[in-house]
Design a protein around this motif. Structure first.
Motif, mmCIF file in Angstrom:
data_model
loop_
_atom_site.group_PDB
_atom_site.id
_atom_site.type_symbol
_atom_site.label_atom_id
_atom_site.label_comp_id
_atom_site.label_asym_id
_atom_site.label_seq_id
_atom_site.Cartn_x
_atom_site.Cartn_y
_atom_site.Cartn_z
ATOM 1 N N MET A 1 53.202 37.657 43.149
ATOM 2 C CA MET A 1 52.550 38.505 44.119
ATOM 3 C C MET A 1 51.293 37.784 44.602
ATOM 4 O O MET A 1 50.637 37.097 43.833
ATOM 5 N N THR A 2 50.977 37.956 45.865
ATOM 6 C CA THR A 2 49.769 37.345 46.407
ATOM 7 C C THR A 2 48.699 38.416 46.642
ATOM 8 O O THR A 2 49.009 39.615 46.710
ATOM 9 N N LEU A 3 47.469 37.983 46.764
ATOM 10 C CA LEU A 3 46.344 38.908 46.898
ATOM 11 C C LEU A 3 46.483 39.818 48.106
ATOM 12 O O LEU A 3 46.109 40.981 48.045
ATOM 13 N N ASP A 4 47.026 39.338 49.197
ATOM 14 C CA ASP A 4 47.146 40.171 50.391
ATOM 15 C C ASP A 4 48.079 41.362 50.188
ATOM 16 O O ASP A 4 48.024 42.323 50.954
ATOM 17 N N LYS A 5 48.902 41.357 49.152
ATOM 18 C CA LYS A 5 49.827 42.463 48.859
ATOM 19 C C LYS A 5 49.179 43.557 48.007
ATOM 20 O O LYS A 5 49.730 44.653 47.912
ATOM 21 N N LEU A 6 48.046 43.272 47.368
ATOM 22 C CA LEU A 6 47.381 44.284 46.541
ATOM 23 C C LEU A 6 46.702 45.312 47.431
ATOM 24 O O LEU A 6 46.130 44.983 48.469
ATOM 25 N N LYS A 7 46.748 46.558 47.025
ATOM 26 C CA LYS A 7 46.152 47.664 47.763
ATOM 27 C C LYS A 7 44.776 47.992 47.194
ATOM 28 O O LYS A 7 44.480 47.666 46.035
ATOM 29 N N PRO A 8 43.925 48.645 47.983
ATOM 30 C CA PRO A 8 42.608 49.054 47.473
ATOM 31 C C PRO A 8 42.738 49.880 46.200
ATOM 32 O O PRO A 8 43.608 50.730 46.068
ATOM 33 N N GLY A 9 41.866 49.584 45.243
ATOM 34 C CA GLY A 9 41.901 50.250 43.942
ATOM 35 C C GLY A 9 42.656 49.462 42.887
ATOM 36 O O GLY A 9 42.542 49.750 41.705
ATOM 37 N N ASN A 10 43.437 48.465 43.292
ATOM 38 C CA ASN A 10 44.185 47.637 42.347
ATOM 39 C C ASN A 10 43.341 46.450 41.904
ATOM 40 O O ASN A 10 42.447 46.003 42.615
ATOM 41 N N ARG A 62 40.149 37.327 54.888
ATOM 42 C CA ARG A 62 41.227 37.664 55.812
ATOM 43 C C ARG A 62 42.545 37.658 55.036
ATOM 44 O O ARG A 62 42.693 36.943 54.057
ATOM 45 N N HIS A 63 43.480 38.443 55.500
ATOM 46 C CA HIS A 63 44.785 38.497 54.833
ATOM 47 C C HIS A 63 45.491 37.146 54.897
ATOM 48 O O HIS A 63 46.211 36.789 53.973
ATOM 49 N N ASP A 64 45.285 36.378 55.981
ATOM 50 C CA ASP A 64 45.934 35.069 56.046
ATOM 51 C C ASP A 64 45.315 34.080 55.064
ATOM 52 O O ASP A 64 45.943 33.099 54.691
ATOM 53 N N GLU A 65 44.094 34.338 54.580
ATOM 54 C CA GLU A 65 43.509 33.532 53.505
ATOM 55 C C GLU A 65 43.987 34.029 52.143
ATOM 56 O O GLU A 65 44.285 33.239 51.251
ATOM 57 N N ALA A 66 44.067 35.351 52.000
ATOM 58 C CA ALA A 66 44.445 35.959 50.724
ATOM 59 C C ALA A 66 45.882 35.664 50.330
ATOM 60 O O ALA A 66 46.221 35.694 49.148
ATOM 61 N N ARG A 67 46.729 35.333 51.295
ATOM 62 C CA ARG A 67 48.137 35.069 50.957
ATOM 63 C C ARG A 67 48.323 33.779 50.170
ATOM 64 O O ARG A 67 49.380 33.536 49.611
ATOM 65 N N PHE A 68 47.301 32.932 50.100
ATOM 66 C CA PHE A 68 47.369 31.685 49.331
ATOM 67 C C PHE A 68 46.898 31.864 47.881
ATOM 68 O O PHE A 68 46.897 30.916 47.120
ATOM 69 N N ILE A 69 46.480 33.080 47.531
ATOM 70 C CA ILE A 69 45.973 33.356 46.178
ATOM 71 C C ILE A 69 47.051 34.116 45.423
ATOM 72 O O ILE A 69 47.318 35.282 45.721
ATOM 73 N N GLU A 70 47.675 33.459 44.457
ATOM 74 C CA GLU A 70 48.730 34.093 43.677
ATOM 75 C C GLU A 70 48.104 34.892 42.542
ATOM 76 O O GLU A 70 47.239 34.388 41.812
ATOM 77 N N MET A 71 48.553 36.132 42.401
ATOM 78 C CA MET A 71 47.949 37.084 41.469
ATOM 79 C C MET A 71 48.948 37.607 40.459
ATOM 80 O O MET A 71 50.151 37.611 40.705
ATOM 81 N N GLU A 72 48.409 38.099 39.355
ATOM 82 C CA GLU A 72 49.171 38.897 38.394
ATOM 83 C C GLU A 72 48.482 40.245 38.362
ATOM 84 O O GLU A 72 47.312 40.341 37.970
ATOM 85 N N LYS A 73 49.163 41.275 38.824
ATOM 86 C CA LYS A 73 48.576 42.607 38.936
ATOM 87 C C LYS A 73 48.310 43.195 37.558
ATOM 88 O O LYS A 73 49.157 43.141 36.671
ATOM 89 N N ASN A 74 47.106 43.747 37.383
ATOM 90 C CA ASN A 74 46.758 44.435 36.131
ATOM 91 C C ASN A 74 47.229 45.876 36.234
ATOM 92 O O ASN A 74 47.072 46.505 37.269
ATOM 93 N N GLU A 75 47.786 46.386 35.167
ATOM 94 C CA GLU A 75 48.280 47.766 35.168
ATOM 95 C C GLU A 75 47.245 48.729 34.701
ATOM 96 O O GLU A 75 46.369 48.560 34.020
#
Length: 75
Positions: A1-10, A62-75
């Motif tokens: 998952m990339t940073l641009d896919k995370l929603k506010p609060g995540n 920007r979302h086009d910058e955030a798409r290059f940051i690969e994330m592991e979502k915390n639950e």
């Protein structure tokens, strides 16, 4: 998952940066590097840019910058 896919609060942990040019260096200069945990605070009304919190300070990306940051979502 990339940073641009995370929603506010995540929140999530950065796994890797998938860019090496000037943008990659700029992200690292702003304190964005693998292993760091960040929180998505909010999106602008038209979705761009997004605001993230890293170690007590806030950065807009920007979302086009955030798409290059690969994330592991915390639950």
């Amino acid at each position: 998952m990339t940073l641009d896919k995370l929603k506010p609060g995540n929140s999530g942990t950065i796994k890797k940066l998938s860019i090496k040019d000037k943008l990659g260096q700029r992200l690292m200069d702003m304190g964005i590097y693998p292993g760091l945990t960040l929180n998505v605070v909010r999106n602008a009304p038209l979705e761009d840019p997004m605001e993230v919190e890293i170690d007590g300070y806030f950065i807009s990306l920007r979302h086009d910058e955030a798409r290059f940051i690969e994330m592991e979502k915390n639950e």
